[in-house]
Design a protein around this motif. Structure first.
Motif, PDB file in Angstrom:
ATOM      1  N   ASN A   7       0.824  -1.209   0.000  1.00  0.00           N
ATOM      2  CA  ASN A   7       0.000   0.000   0.000  1.00  0.00           C
ATOM      3  C   ASN A   7       0.860   1.263   0.000  1.00  0.00           C
ATOM      4  O   ASN A   7       0.537   2.253  -0.667  1.00  0.00           O
ATOM      5  CB  ASN A   7      -0.929   0.008   1.220  1.00  0.00           C
ATOM      6  N   TYR A   8       1.943   1.239   0.751  1.00  0.00           N
ATOM      7  CA  TYR A   8       2.835   2.406   0.815  1.00  0.00           C
ATOM      8  C   TYR A   8       3.434   2.702  -0.556  1.00  0.00           C
ATOM      9  O   TYR A   8       3.436   3.858  -1.011  1.00  0.00           O
ATOM     10  CB  TYR A   8       3.944   2.156   1.835  1.00  0.00           C
ATOM     11  N   TRP A  11       0.776   4.011  -2.878  1.00  0.00           N
ATOM     12  CA  TRP A  11       0.450   5.405  -2.556  1.00  0.00           C
ATOM     13  C   TRP A  11       1.458   6.345  -3.214  1.00  0.00           C
ATOM     14  O   TRP A  11       1.090   7.376  -3.776  1.00  0.00           O
ATOM     15  CB  TRP A  11       0.440   5.585  -1.041  1.00  0.00           C
ATOM     16  N   GLN A  12       2.733   5.990  -3.155  1.00  0.00           N
ATOM     17  CA  GLN A  12       3.768   6.808  -3.769  1.00  0.00           C
ATOM     18  C   GLN A  12       3.568   6.911  -5.282  1.00  0.00           C
ATOM     19  O   GLN A  12       3.730   7.969  -5.884  1.00  0.00           O
ATOM     20  CB  GLN A  12       5.158   6.222  -3.469  1.00  0.00           C
ATOM     21  N   ASP A  15       0.465   9.042  -6.090  1.00  0.00           N
ATOM     22  CA  ASP A  15       0.645  10.453  -5.766  1.00  0.00           C
ATOM     23  C   ASP A  15       1.624  11.158  -6.707  1.00  0.00           C
ATOM     24  O   ASP A  15       1.796  12.370  -6.618  1.00  0.00           O
ATOM     25  CB  ASP A  15       1.157  10.580  -4.320  1.00  0.00           C
ATOM     26  N   GLU A  30      -4.060   3.058  -6.725  1.00  0.00           N
ATOM     27  CA  GLU A  30      -4.750   2.854  -5.450  1.00  0.00           C
ATOM     28  C   GLU A  30      -5.754   1.709  -5.549  1.00  0.00           C
ATOM     29  O   GLU A  30      -5.865   0.872  -4.649  1.00  0.00           O
ATOM     30  CB  GLU A  30      -5.464   4.135  -5.020  1.00  0.00           C
ATOM     31  N   SER A  93      -8.299  12.374   3.203  1.00  0.00           N
ATOM     32  CA  SER A  93      -7.781  12.217   1.839  1.00  0.00           C
ATOM     33  C   SER A  93      -8.793  11.626   0.861  1.00  0.00           C
ATOM     34  O   SER A  93      -8.706  11.876  -0.339  1.00  0.00           O
ATOM     35  CB  SER A  93      -6.532  11.325   1.862  1.00  0.00           C
ATOM     36  N   SER A  95      -8.863   8.604   0.138  1.00  0.00           N
ATOM     37  CA  SER A  95      -8.054   7.633  -0.595  1.00  0.00           C
ATOM     38  C   SER A  95      -8.580   6.209  -0.443  1.00  0.00           C
ATOM     39  O   SER A  95      -8.928   5.777   0.651  1.00  0.00           O
ATOM     40  CB  SER A  95      -6.607   7.703  -0.103  1.00  0.00           C
ATOM     41  N   ILE A  97      -6.715   3.528  -0.907  1.00  0.00           N
ATOM     42  CA  ILE A  97      -5.684   2.800  -0.168  1.00  0.00           C
ATOM     43  C   ILE A  97      -5.860   2.988   1.332  1.00  0.00           C
ATOM     44  O   ILE A  97      -5.814   2.028   2.109  1.00  0.00           O
ATOM     45  CB  ILE A  97      -4.275   3.270  -0.591  1.00  0.00           C
ATOM     46  N   MET A  98      -6.089   4.219   1.757  1.00  0.00           N
ATOM     47  CA  MET A  98      -6.220   4.486   3.182  1.00  0.00           C
ATOM     48  C   MET A  98      -7.480   3.830   3.753  1.00  0.00           C
ATOM     49  O   MET A  98      -7.484   3.342   4.881  1.00  0.00           O
ATOM     50  CB  MET A  98      -6.248   5.991   3.441  1.00  0.00           C
ATOM     51  N   GLY A 193      -8.909   6.781  -7.008  1.00  0.00           N
ATOM     52  CA  GLY A 193      -8.162   7.092  -5.791  1.00  0.00           C
ATOM     53  C   GLY A 193      -8.878   8.143  -4.981  1.00  0.00           C
ATOM     54  O   GLY A 193     -10.053   8.012  -4.643  1.00  0.00           O
ATOM     55  N   SER A 194      -8.187   9.240  -4.689  1.00  0.00           N
ATOM     56  CA  SER A 194      -8.787  10.323  -3.905  1.00  0.00           C
ATOM     57  C   SER A 194      -9.272  11.466  -4.800  1.00  0.00           C
ATOM     58  O   SER A 194      -9.649  12.517  -4.300  1.00  0.00           O
ATOM     59  CB  SER A 194      -7.756  10.861  -2.906  1.00  0.00           C
TER      60      SER A 194
END
Length: 212
Positions: A7-8, A11-12, A15, A30, A93, A95, A97-98, A193-194
């Motif tokens: 997930n990290y 996210w990168q 973004d 995401e 966010s 998001s 993912i979040m 995503g967001s």
């Protein structure tokens, strides 16, 4: 740890700014991470269910239940703290993912509670069936949560639009934006995503000049 690491990285990627190759950015990363997360959690739950069945058939017994209670109580406290932070970040966010990571740790909270209850009952009754039964219930719950993550991620990859209420709010914004706007058509939305992507054909008064 492995699931959160995926997930990290996702996210990168999501973004990162748009470029010529990806003019809309890479926000769909995401949703891909959400698919992985859902599958990963779902398979883990099925493995837990299978292990509970195997131990029931084999007649396995618990060892060091007091140590297990201490470890799970500590783990529960960390999971509650972490899931609260994740939920706040997900709300801020929007998001995918979040949200999936929040669900991941919320299932941990409930699982830990289940484990504590099971260990307590086993210690009190000396009947290991409590542990296996609660493990099965926990596994079924985790599968249902994993399905929600998979469904949400698939909807994004298939470019599902805003909700009906969000569409109504958006239509109101367009109609009330300026007195020159007399209507609109071909309103289309999708979420990635967001971010939301929106396009619409706006109708203006024919008395306006081109510059106006």
């Amino acid at each position: 740890i492995f699931s959160s690491a995926v997930n990290y990285v996702s996210w990168q990627i999501a973004d990162s700014p748009a470029d010529k190759s990806y003019p809309y950015g890479r926000v769909q990363a995401e949703a891909l991470a959400g698919l992985f997360q859902g599958c990963f959690i779902g398979v883990s739950a099925c493995a837990l269910l299978a292990e509970a069945g195997r131990r029931y058939i084999a007649g396995a017994q618990l060892e060091s239940s007091s140590l297990g209670i201490a470890v799970m109580a500590f783990s529960l406290g960390l999971s509650i703290y972490h899931s609260r932070n994740l939920k706040r970040a997900a709300d801020e966010s929007g998001s995918t993912i979040m949200r999936s990571e929040t669900l991941h740790y919320l299932t941990d909270v409930l699982s830990n509670l289940g484990v504590l209850v099971a260990l307590g009952l086993v210690s009190y009754t000396r009947n290991v069936t409590w542990d296996l039964g609660i493990a099965a219930i926990t596994a079924v719950y985790i599968v249902s949560e994993a399905w929600k993550i998979l469904a949400a991620s698939a909807s994004e990859l298939l470019d599902k639009g805003m909700t009906l209420q969000e569409h109504k709010d958006l239509e109101g914004l367009i109609n009330n934006f300026d007195s020159a706007v007399i209507g609109f058509h071909d309103l289309r939305t999708r979420k990635a995503g967001s971010k939301y992507f929106i396009d619409v054909h706006v109708e203006l008064k024919d008395s306006l000049t081109f510059r106006q």
